[in-house]
Design an enzyme around this catalytic site. Structure first.
Site, PDB file in Angstrom:
ATOM      1  N   ARG A 152      76.432  39.023  60.283  1.00 43.48           N
ATOM      2  CA  ARG A 152      75.953  37.894  61.072  1.00 43.48           C
ATOM      3  C   ARG A 152      77.078  37.308  61.912  1.00 43.48           C
ATOM      4  NH1 ARG A 152      71.213  36.710  57.661  1.00 43.48           N
ATOM      5  NH2 ARG A 152      69.896  35.180  58.680  1.00 43.48           N
ATOM      6  N   ARG A 162      68.890  27.192  62.551  1.00 43.26           N
ATOM      7  CA  ARG A 162      69.119  28.623  62.311  1.00 43.26           C
ATOM      8  C   ARG A 162      69.119  29.383  63.631  1.00 43.26           C
ATOM      9  NH1 ARG A 162      64.487  29.784  58.543  1.00 43.26           N
ATOM     10  NH2 ARG A 162      65.237  31.900  58.457  1.00 43.26           N
TER      11      ARG A 162
HETATM   12  P1  AMP Z   1      67.706  35.365  55.864  1.00 41.07           P
HETATM   13  O1  AMP Z   1      66.883  35.552  54.625  1.00 41.07           O
HETATM   14  O2  AMP Z   1      68.335  36.621  56.364  1.00 41.07           O
HETATM   15  O3  AMP Z   1      66.978  34.595  56.943  1.00 41.07           O
HETATM   16  O4  AMP Z   1      68.946  34.433  55.423  1.00 41.07           O
HETATM   17  C1  AMP Z   1      68.734  33.132  54.911  1.00 41.07           C
HETATM   18  C2  AMP Z   1      70.040  32.358  54.900  1.00 41.07           C
HETATM   19  O5  AMP Z   1      70.999  33.020  54.052  1.00 41.07           O
HETATM   20  C3  AMP Z   1      70.751  32.212  56.239  1.00 41.07           C
HETATM   21  O6  AMP Z   1      70.225  31.150  57.013  1.00 41.07           O
HETATM   22  C4  AMP Z   1      72.191  31.942  55.783  1.00 41.07           C
HETATM   23  O7  AMP Z   1      72.321  30.623  55.298  1.00 41.07           O
HETATM   24  C5  AMP Z   1      72.318  32.880  54.581  1.00 41.07           C
HETATM   25  N1  AMP Z   1      72.799  34.243  54.957  1.00 41.07           N
HETATM   26  C6  AMP Z   1      72.098  35.411  54.922  1.00 41.07           C
HETATM   27  N2  AMP Z   1      72.847  36.447  55.315  1.00 41.07           N
HETATM   28  C7  AMP Z   1      74.080  35.929  55.602  1.00 41.07           C
HETATM   29  C8  AMP Z   1      75.295  36.483  56.084  1.00 41.07           C
HETATM   30  N3  AMP Z   1      75.407  37.794  56.377  1.00 41.07           N
HETATM   31  N4  AMP Z   1      76.345  35.659  56.257  1.00 41.07           N
HETATM   32  C9  AMP Z   1      76.259  34.349  55.986  1.00 41.07           C
HETATM   33  N5  AMP Z   1      75.139  33.743  55.554  1.00 41.07           N
HETATM   34  C10 AMP Z   1      74.047  34.523  55.361  1.00 41.07           C
END
Ligand code: AMP
Length: 235
Positions: free
Chosen positions: A95, A178
């Site tokens: 990310r 986000r």
């Molecule tokens: P997602 O389920 O991919 O939408 O991720 C949900 C949340 O998890 C994100 O908004 C971040 O807070 C955290 N997150 C997920 N992947 C990462 C990553 N590679 N680096 C940092 N935070 C992450």
């Protein structure tokens, strides 16, 4: 350092709500790959309110902020090392550009590589509509939508019978954060992978089955065109 057999990674790129999770779960079944979602890993870690890192992660996720790169990488490497599959669909990582560099180094340490980065392209209005109606299964993580991807029985997961709920970070204010975090910290990865010749852009709008087919065909065409193949060793 990755303590495992070599991994070929396909990165799923795209903003929150682009369908990275939905697409990778289905594609993984078709191509015998593992699906690894860093959001799911972090939600599991955050569920442990007794650990300091669990509480830190829960706070960051609730505000739509990213977890620090070093902590994220440690969690990822531990899970990657335990996978038996050699192909991995990586959903939600990298990310940041720093994470992408860390991923390359980590994979190279066991002769693995990133094979492609699939970018799911979706209009912002569609993203917001998807996120604000999203439901997930608390047990297996399967994704549904109140209008467009309803479960057979309201509130119950088709796959495992688990209870469906909204994600805490799918609240309107957090969705906005986000999307901003994505634009600032993650979108630069599009040019980063394009410059390496690894980017495969896919239209991420329409029916789920259609999108999954587009990704599968897009990867096959891209591979047939000679991209992403490893150099043959000298005889
Ligand atoms: P997602 O389920 O991919 O939408 O991720 C949900 C949340 O998890 C994100 O908004 C971040 O807070 C955290 N997150 C997920 N992947 C990462 C990553 N590679 N680096 C940092 N935070 C992450």
């Amino acid at each position: 350092m990755l303590d495992s057999t070599p991994k070929e990674v396909i990165v799923l790129l795209g903003p929150p709500g682009a369908g990275k999770g939905t697409v990778s779960v289905r594609l993984a079944g078709m191509i015998d790959a593992a699906h690894l979602s860093t959001g799911d890993l972090l939600r599991e870690t955050a569920a442990d309110a007794n650990s300091e890192s669990g509480r830190e992660i829960a706070g960051l996720m609730a505000g739509g902020q990213l977890v620090p790169d070093g902590l994220m990488l440690r969690i990822l490497v531990k899970t990657l090392s335990g996978l038996r599959e050699s192909t991995v669909l990586l959903d939600g990582f990298p990310r940041t550009t720093r994470q992408a560099e860390m991923l390359e180094r980590t994979l190279a340490s066991s002769n693995g590589c990133v094979r492609a980065a699939v970018l799911l392209e979706v209009d912002e209005a569609v993203l917001v509509e998807r996120l604000s109606g999203r439901l997930i299964c608390g047990a297996c993580g399967a994704v549904y939508h109140v209008e467009t991807l309803k479960p057979r029985q309201a509130g119950v997961c088709d796959r495992c019978g688990g209870k469906l709920k909204r994600r805490a970070d799918d609240a309107p204010e957090t969705i906005r954060n986000r999307l901003e975090v994505y634009a600032e910290q993650t979108a630069p990865l599009i040019d980063w992978y394009r410059a390496k010749g690894q980017l495969v852009g896919i239209n991420g709008m329409g029916e789920v089955d259609e999108i999954v087919s587009r990704v599968r065909d897009g990867l096959a065409d891209w591979k047939a065109a000679g991209q992403g193949l490893r150099e043959a060793p000298d005889p």
